[in-house]
Design a protein around this motif. Structure first.
Motif, mmCIF file in Angstrom:
data_model
loop_
_atom_site.group_PDB
_atom_site.id
_atom_site.type_symbol
_atom_site.label_atom_id
_atom_site.label_comp_id
_atom_site.label_asym_id
_atom_site.label_seq_id
_atom_site.Cartn_x
_atom_site.Cartn_y
_atom_site.Cartn_z
ATOM 1 N N VAL B 167 5.225 -107.433 14.879
ATOM 2 C CA VAL B 167 6.538 -106.824 15.241
ATOM 3 C C VAL B 167 6.906 -107.603 16.388
ATOM 4 O O VAL B 167 8.288 -108.186 16.856
ATOM 5 C CB VAL B 167 6.008 -105.557 15.054
ATOM 6 C CG1 VAL B 167 7.375 -104.825 15.656
ATOM 7 C CG2 VAL B 167 5.853 -104.720 14.406
ATOM 8 N N PRO B 168 6.124 -107.574 17.658
ATOM 9 C CA PRO B 168 6.629 -108.086 18.561
ATOM 10 C C PRO B 168 6.693 -109.403 19.332
ATOM 11 O O PRO B 168 8.001 -109.953 19.610
ATOM 12 C CB PRO B 168 5.953 -107.634 20.826
ATOM 13 C CG PRO B 168 4.066 -106.684 18.835
ATOM 14 C CD PRO B 168 4.646 -106.084 17.875
ATOM 15 N N THR B 170 7.885 -110.664 16.429
ATOM 16 C CA THR B 170 9.048 -111.414 15.401
ATOM 17 C C THR B 170 10.264 -110.940 16.232
ATOM 18 O O THR B 170 10.710 -111.970 16.980
ATOM 19 C CB THR B 170 8.860 -110.554 14.384
ATOM 20 O OG1 THR B 170 8.308 -110.657 13.436
ATOM 21 C CG2 THR B 170 10.185 -111.256 13.548
ATOM 22 N N TRP B 171 9.841 -110.012 17.124
ATOM 23 C CA TRP B 171 11.376 -109.520 18.331
ATOM 24 C C TRP B 171 11.450 -110.852 19.345
ATOM 25 O O TRP B 171 12.304 -111.587 19.451
ATOM 26 C CB TRP B 171 10.777 -108.154 19.053
ATOM 27 C CG TRP B 171 12.139 -107.948 19.419
ATOM 28 C CD1 TRP B 171 12.825 -107.438 19.717
ATOM 29 C CD2 TRP B 171 11.477 -108.138 21.578
ATOM 30 N NE1 TRP B 171 13.937 -107.306 21.219
ATOM 31 C CE2 TRP B 171 13.124 -107.761 21.718
ATOM 32 C CE3 TRP B 171 10.283 -109.111 21.958
ATOM 33 C CZ2 TRP B 171 13.276 -107.823 23.069
ATOM 34 C CZ3 TRP B 171 10.782 -109.137 23.178
ATOM 35 C CH2 TRP B 171 11.947 -108.582 23.565
ATOM 36 N N TYR B 172 9.969 -111.392 19.847
ATOM 37 C CA TYR B 172 10.827 -112.467 20.737
ATOM 38 C C TYR B 172 10.701 -113.596 20.426
ATOM 39 O O TYR B 172 11.563 -113.942 20.756
ATOM 40 C CB TYR B 172 8.497 -112.559 21.625
ATOM 41 C CG TYR B 172 9.698 -113.490 22.754
ATOM 42 C CD1 TYR B 172 9.254 -112.879 23.619
ATOM 43 C CD2 TYR B 172 8.272 -114.437 22.246
ATOM 44 C CE1 TYR B 172 9.256 -113.592 25.082
ATOM 45 C CE2 TYR B 172 9.290 -115.611 23.331
ATOM 46 C CZ TYR B 172 8.686 -114.742 25.142
ATOM 47 O OH TYR B 172 9.083 -115.721 25.666
ATOM 48 N N PHE B 175 14.633 -112.757 19.520
ATOM 49 C CA PHE B 175 15.093 -112.726 20.515
ATOM 50 C C PHE B 175 15.223 -112.833 21.611
ATOM 51 O O PHE B 175 16.247 -112.716 22.283
ATOM 52 C CB PHE B 175 15.597 -110.867 20.891
ATOM 53 C CG PHE B 175 15.951 -110.270 19.291
ATOM 54 C CD1 PHE B 175 18.091 -110.231 19.297
ATOM 55 C CD2 PHE B 175 15.268 -109.899 18.469
ATOM 56 C CE1 PHE B 175 18.119 -110.016 17.649
ATOM 57 C CE2 PHE B 175 15.430 -108.991 17.298
ATOM 58 C CZ PHE B 175 16.878 -109.322 16.884
ATOM 59 N N ARG B 176 13.898 -113.935 21.923
ATOM 60 C CA ARG B 176 13.695 -114.295 23.276
ATOM 61 C C ARG B 176 13.475 -115.726 23.443
ATOM 62 O O ARG B 176 13.162 -116.784 24.423
ATOM 63 C CB ARG B 176 12.597 -113.612 24.303
ATOM 64 C CG ARG B 176 13.204 -112.009 24.510
ATOM 65 C CD ARG B 176 13.901 -112.001 25.620
ATOM 66 N NE ARG B 176 14.402 -111.195 26.013
ATOM 67 C CZ ARG B 176 15.507 -110.745 25.416
ATOM 68 N NH1 ARG B 176 16.254 -111.078 24.606
ATOM 69 N NH2 ARG B 176 15.371 -108.376 25.741
ATOM 70 N N ARG B 252 16.186 -105.641 11.590
ATOM 71 C CA ARG B 252 15.031 -105.837 13.059
ATOM 72 C C ARG B 252 14.107 -105.325 13.037
ATOM 73 O O ARG B 252 14.138 -104.010 12.414
ATOM 74 C CB ARG B 252 16.462 -104.691 14.211
ATOM 75 C CG ARG B 252 18.179 -105.056 14.167
ATOM 76 C CD ARG B 252 18.553 -103.737 14.167
ATOM 77 N NE ARG B 252 18.770 -102.018 13.492
ATOM 78 C CZ ARG B 252 18.709 -100.981 14.507
ATOM 79 N NH1 ARG B 252 19.777 -101.026 15.370
ATOM 80 N NH2 ARG B 252 18.712 -100.049 13.449
ATOM 81 N N PRO B 253 13.678 -106.201 14.057
ATOM 82 C CA PRO B 253 11.904 -105.859 14.209
ATOM 83 C C PRO B 253 10.993 -104.399 14.233
ATOM 84 O O PRO B 253 10.380 -104.131 13.856
ATOM 85 C CB PRO B 253 11.320 -106.987 14.340
ATOM 86 C CG PRO B 253 12.251 -107.392 15.801
ATOM 87 C CD PRO B 253 13.996 -106.892 14.795
ATOM 88 N N TRP B 254 11.331 -104.275 14.783
ATOM 89 C CA TRP B 254 10.909 -102.536 15.692
ATOM 90 C C TRP B 254 11.386 -101.793 15.189
ATOM 91 O O TRP B 254 10.527 -100.597 14.215
ATOM 92 C CB TRP B 254 11.208 -102.305 17.302
ATOM 93 C CG TRP B 254 10.407 -103.043 18.412
ATOM 94 C CD1 TRP B 254 11.128 -104.304 18.909
ATOM 95 C CD2 TRP B 254 8.870 -102.854 18.354
ATOM 96 N NE1 TRP B 254 10.533 -104.521 19.785
ATOM 97 C CE2 TRP B 254 8.869 -103.986 19.216
ATOM 98 C CE3 TRP B 254 8.382 -102.450 18.014
ATOM 99 C CZ2 TRP B 254 8.022 -103.892 20.324
ATOM 100 C CZ3 TRP B 254 7.076 -102.557 18.609
ATOM 101 C CH2 TRP B 254 7.297 -103.986 19.992
#
Lengths: 365, 321
Positions: B167-168, B170-172, B175-176, B252-254
């Motif tokens: 999850v984090p 994928t978010w990273y 989006f980062r 959205r991942p979270w």
């Protein structure tokens, strides 16, 4: 997928689907060979099993009846560029409509019951398609996703109704009681006996076959001979153009989904009333999904759907024979069906572009 | 409901949410790049079969997992080929691949193992081992912390932790990183990405491949972690629940993690209890099974915060000349 002027029309409607099916068959043949069976023997067994006797023909036509209904349902929606994957759920609800009509009203004669069952099946199916149709038309919710969700909701709903409402007292089996004998539909062998043709008594093919064929004509008439049909096709070709011509997209979307759902629901007349004579949990057995393959293969034309439905009826009956006599499981048919959808639906361009090149070459000479 | 039951339900929630989470993130990445994928279900199914079959033959679960990922990526690439290269209808291709894997797994399973389309049960090293966290036994009797730590957090197969770490990650990634920015851009406005000199096709294939890897892990967990072996149609609609969770989470991942935990909880509760009384109203088990789908339709209909998919989703990109 239109706007491909280089392929003559006849080739577009015959050559492209035929080549696609051929590719699907070749790949399936390789699969059969890979699991150590003979593709030739398999084909022979399938053809004999499906067409070699009136018994085989009966089952082939029974399956084909189901697929005509679900294929037409998908085809009508495709004409308006709507992808209705919800045939499965709509047919399940159609089955519920049939069961309620047959169980709770004492019918004096099967013909009256048939009329009412058709109305019940079409009504329930249409209602189940109306909600996704409405949500697409008014709220912009994508119909592919909502109809998938509605398939699952329909399965849960039917499970609830069968277990808690329709199941007879003391029965463990989640299914409705048997329908009364008065509502049994005449089978094909009874109808053919009237004109002196002998036919196997075993297969469940029944009078619904005639309804299905009638529906093929009705859908053709609707699409190409009525104002609504013109609007549906215009909407499918170009939404902005249709809107500019005064056709309301929301209205067409809802109408098309109602028609599509009603056609899918009608399938239950054949399977629930014609064969099972009671409502069971998996009354539809995937026919809703096969409708997608049938519609794609039949180029969304009712006559094409008719032919494709018979082809898939053959695959189903032939596949059952294969499973009976060889070690090839029935699921092989699912593979063939998938390959047909893949080639005729998604990889359409892969088949079309080389054919277009061939024609271009010939034209250049 | 006593504490022990409560802990058991939460524990199975975590396990049931794991395959959903993998598949949900898989769909999320693919759709963010503009490739719709309703074939999550069968990529999981195919992967579940590969994992069980290869783990059984090799006797090592991790070789099975690798095979599952490979098989799933292969299916992704077929979908990618149809949807990206041949510009076919992405949804029709998804449906086709659904049937393809559903049929082929049974045909091959029957041919290899002759057990009616299933693989033999896995045991020993062919199954995913449990991970017991340190001090789990010692903390067992501590109130509150004990049940949570020993009963829920400790004990599941390693892929459960991997799923939640995804999850984090994928978010990273989305989006980062530069890759993530381009990936999202390709789903919203591929022409702009193309103008910037980045390959739309390459990015989309990358997204589809990542989707394949994650679905592979989902399937592998299903057949070697959650149960011990492959049976016909064992995914049982999980791919579609994952799809529902993805829409529910609005890509959205979270939020996706929240959605799969909710849907996992529903499944865990439905598995454990036949009927539930909520404020005196008996809720039938079927209602709980249908709830994820109903919630998704409600969200899609925009009655509770509208879900809007990536703008260029579902459409093949045609380069302008």
């Amino acid at each position: 997928m239109s706007g491909n002027g280089r392929i003559p029309n006849w080739a577009d409607v015959t050559l492209v689907p035929l080549v696609s099916v051929l590719l699907a068959f070749i790949l399936s043949g390789i699969l059969i060979w890979a699991i150590g069976e003979s593709p030739w023997a398999a084909v022979k067994l399938m053809v004999e099993g499906a067409f070699g006797s009136s018994y085989g023909w009966g089952y082939t036509l029974y399956y084909a009846t189901n697929f005509m209904f679900t294929g037409l349902a998908v085809a009508v929606a495709f004409q308006a560029r709507l992808f209705n994957i919800g045939g499965e759920g709509q047919a399940l609800l159609g089955g519920l409509g049939v069961a309620l009509v047959c169980l709770y009203i004492p019918w004096p004669h099967w013909s009256l019951a048939l009329l009412a069952a058709c109305a019940g099946a079409a009504g329930f199916g249409a209602l189940w398609a109306l909600i996704p149709g409405y949500l697409q038309a008014r709220r912009g919710s994508h119909i592919v996703i909502t109809t998938i969700m509605f398939n699952f909701i329909a399965a849960s709903l039917l499970g609830y109704v069968l277990v808690n409402v329709l199941r007879p007292q003391g029965s463990q089996d989640p299914s409705s009681p048997r329908f009364p004998a008065e509502v049994a539909l005449p089978k094909l062998h009874e109808m053919l006996a009237l004109v002196g043709i002998p036919f196997s008594r075993v297969p469940p093919v029944n009078i619904s076959l005639l309804i299905a064929v009638g529906m093929c004509f009705a859908v053709w008439f609707l699409l190409w001979r009525t104002r609504l049909g013109y609007q549906i096709r215009a909407f499918g070709e170009s939404e902005p153009a249709a809107e500019y011509a005064g056709i309301s997209p929301a209205r067409i979307t809802i109408y098309v989904m109602l028609i599509s759902g009603a056609l899918a629901g009608l399938m239950a007349v054949n399977s629930v009333m014609g064969e099972q004579q009671r409502l069971v949990l998996n009354a539809v057995e995937g026919a809703g999904f096969i409708g997608i393959a049938v519609a794609l293969m039949g180029r969304n034309h009712p006559f094409g759907v008719f032919l494709a439905a018979i082809l898939f009826g053959f695959l189903y009956q032939g596949g059952a024979e294969l499973a009976l006599w060889t070690s090839i499981p029935r699921e092989l048919i699912v593979v063939i069906q998938a390959l047909v959808i893949l080639f005729t639906g998604a990889l359409d361009n892969m088949v079309r572009i080389p054919i277009a090149r061939l024609f271009a070459l010939r034209g250049a000479r | 409901m006593d504490i022990a039951t409560f802990v058991q339900v939460l524990d199975s929630t975590l396990r049931l949410a794991t395959p959903l989470l993998f598949a949900c993130l898989a769909g999320l990445i693919s759709e963010r790049a503009g490739v719709f994928d309703i074939g999550l279900e069968v990529k999981m199914l195919g992967a579940a079969f590969m994992a069980a079959a290869i783990a059984f033959v090799s006797g090592n679960v991790w070789i099975g997992v690798a095979a599952a990922v490979a098989g799933s990526v292969l299916m992704s690439l077929v979908h990618g080929g149809a949807a990206i290269t041949f510009r076919g209808n992405q949804r029709i291709s998804g449906v086709a691949i659904n049937f393809l894997a559903a049929g082929i797994t049974v045909v091959i399973a029957q041919n290899w193992f002759r057990q009616g389309g299933r693989t033999p049960s896995l045991s020993g090293d062919a199954r995913m081992a449990r991970i017991d966290l340190p001090f789990a036994e010692n903390l067992r009797d501590v109130p509150v912390i004990g049940p949570v730590y020993h009963g829920i957090l400790s004990g599941p197969a390693p892929l459960v932790y991997v799923a939640f770490l995804c999850v984090p990650a994928t978010w990273y990634l989305l989006f980062r990183t530069r890759f993530g920015l381009r990936l999202r851009a390709v789903g919203e406005n591929p022409a702009a990405v193309d103008t910037a000199g980045v390959s739309v096709i390459g990015l989309r294939f990358a997204a589809v491949a990542i989707c394949g890897v994650l679905c592979g892990l989902a399937g592998a967990y299903l057949s070697t972690g959650l149960s011990a072996g492959f049976v016909k149609d064992m995914t049982a609609g999980r791919g579609f629940i994952a799809l529902a969770a993805m829409i529910f989470a609005k890509w959205r991942p979270w939020q996706a993690m929240g959605a799969v935990l909710l849907f996992g909880l529903l499944e865990a509760v439905a598995n454990r209890f036949q009927n539930i009384d909520i404020f005196g109203v008996a809720v039938p088990v079927q209602a709980m099974q249908a709830l994820p789908y109903i919630l998704t339709v409600v969200i899609l209909a925009g009655f509770v915060g509208k879900a809007i998919p990536p703008r260029a989703g579902g459409a093949a990109y045609v380069k302008e000349h």
